[in-house]
Design a protein around this motif. Structure first.
Motif: not given
Length: 285
Positions: A9-12, A20-22, A25-28
Motif C-alpha cells: 500500500l506504499n510505493a517506495y 506522501a511518504l516524504q 522513507v528515504t528515497a532519491v
C-alpha cells in the motif's frame, strides 16, 4: 528501528517514492504520480517488473491509477481504488481524462462492436469495470449503452456509478459460485478469497481493503463462533470466508479451485492440517 511501511500500500524504492511518504522513507526523489486509466479488461499487478513474478492483485478496465514511474515497458502504479501498488505493462494504461459514468454490475459481460447481440464481441469485462457511456439505443427490445470507443454493452448489465447493485453483499458473493479460483485474481474471470469479499462489498457501495489480513484488522467487530450469522466473516491465517447462513460459508478456495459453498464445520476440519483453527470471526458493520 521503525518497520518500513507495508509495500502493498506504499510505493517506495531507494531511487523513488510517492510524495506522501516524504519524511517516512528515504528515497532519491519523491513524486505525486501521473493519472492514468486501465485500458484492458484485466491487468495483473506484480511486485516487480517481471512477467515471471507472481500476481499480487489485479486492476480492472476503467479503474484509475497513479503512475509513479515508467521504464522498459513497465509502469509502476498505485491504484486509486484500494491503494495497492505494483507493476503492470505500459500498454495496459490509457491517459484518458474522461470520467467513468457506469460500472459493470454482473460477474461478466461482453462488449460488442455494435448495438446488437449478433454483432461480434470485441472483448469481455468483469464486474466492477468502469465505463464511460456516451449514448443509448435499443435493438429488438434490448437496450444497449454506447461507450466512448464506439462499442456497446447490454444496459441491463450495468449501473450508474454510485448506485448499489444490492443491499446484501452475500447475494452478490453467491453470484460468483463456480468462478475459478486464481491466486491474486480480482475479477469475474478468476478471484481469490479476499477478492470475493472486496468485490461483493464493492457492489453494495462499500470500499474494503484488498487482502485478508487487512480485512481481518479493519472490518467490523469481533464475534464469537456461536454468534455467527449471515454476512459475518471467518478468518484463518491467509484465508477468509463469508457466512451464507449460521452454518454455511461461501469462499474462493484452493480445494475446489473455485468459489464454493460448504459447511463451516467441514471447512474447519478439512483445513486443520494447513490453517489450524480460524483466527477470528468478524461482523462487518
Amino acid at each position: 528501528m521503525n518497520a518500513l511501511p507495508d509495500r502493498r500500500l506504499n510505493a517506495y524504492r531507494p531511487d523513488l517514492a510517492e510524495e506522501a511518504l516524504q519524511g517516512t522513507v528515504t528515497a532519491v526523489r519523491y513524486v505525486a504520480g501521473v493519472p492514468a486509466r486501465v485500458a484492458v479488461p484485466v491487468a495483473a499487478l506484480r511486485p516487480r517488473p517481471d512477467e515471471a513474478a507472481g500476481i499480487d492483485t489485479q486492476v480492472l478496465f476503467g479503474e484509475d491509477v497513479r503512475v509513479l514511474d515508467r521504464a522498459d515497458g513497465w509502469a509502476w502504479v498505485k491504484s486509486d481504488f484500494d491503494g495497492y501498488v505494483g507493476y503492470l505493462p505500459e500498454p495496459a494504461l490509457d491517459a484518458s481524462a474522461t470520467s467513468a459514468t457506469h460500472v459493470v454490475a454482473v460477474p461478466r459481460t461482453f462488449v460488442y462492436t455494435g448495438a446488437d447481440l449478433r454483432t461480434p464481441a470485441a472483448f469481455s469485462l468483469s464486474i466492477g469495470s468502469r465505463l464511460t457511456v456516451v449514448g443509448e439505443s435499443e435493438t429488438r427490445g434490448t437496450r444497449y449503452l454506447t461507450l466512448e470507443g464506439g462499442q456497446s454493452v447490454v444496459a441491463g448489465h450495468c449501473l450508474p456509478i454510485g448506485v448499489a447493485a444490492s443491499d446484501d453483499y452475500v447475494c452478490v458473493a453467491a453470484r460468483f459460485l463456480e468462478t475459478p479460483y486464481l491466486w491474486g485474481g480480482r475479477s469475474g474471470f478468476g478471484l481469490d478469497c479476499s477478492a470475493l469479499v472486496q468485490l461483493s462489498m464493492m457492489m453494495t457501495g462499500r470500499s474494503v481493503p484488498r487482502d485478508s489480513d487487512m480485512q481481518a484488522a479493519s472490518l467490523g467487530t469481533p464475534v464469537a463462533r456461536e454468534e455467527l450469522r449471515r454476512g459475518d466473516l471467518v478468518f484463518w491465517k491467509g484465508h477468509v470466508a463469508i457466512m451464507e447462513d449460521e452454518r454455511t460459508i461461501l469462499h474462493a478456495n484452493g480445494h475446489t479451485m473455485s468459489v464454493a459453498r460448504e459447511p463451516l464445520a467441514t471447512a474447519i476440519e478439512r483445513t486443520g492440517y494447513l490453517y489450524q483453527e480460524p483466527t477470528g470471526y468478524r461482523r462487518p458493520v
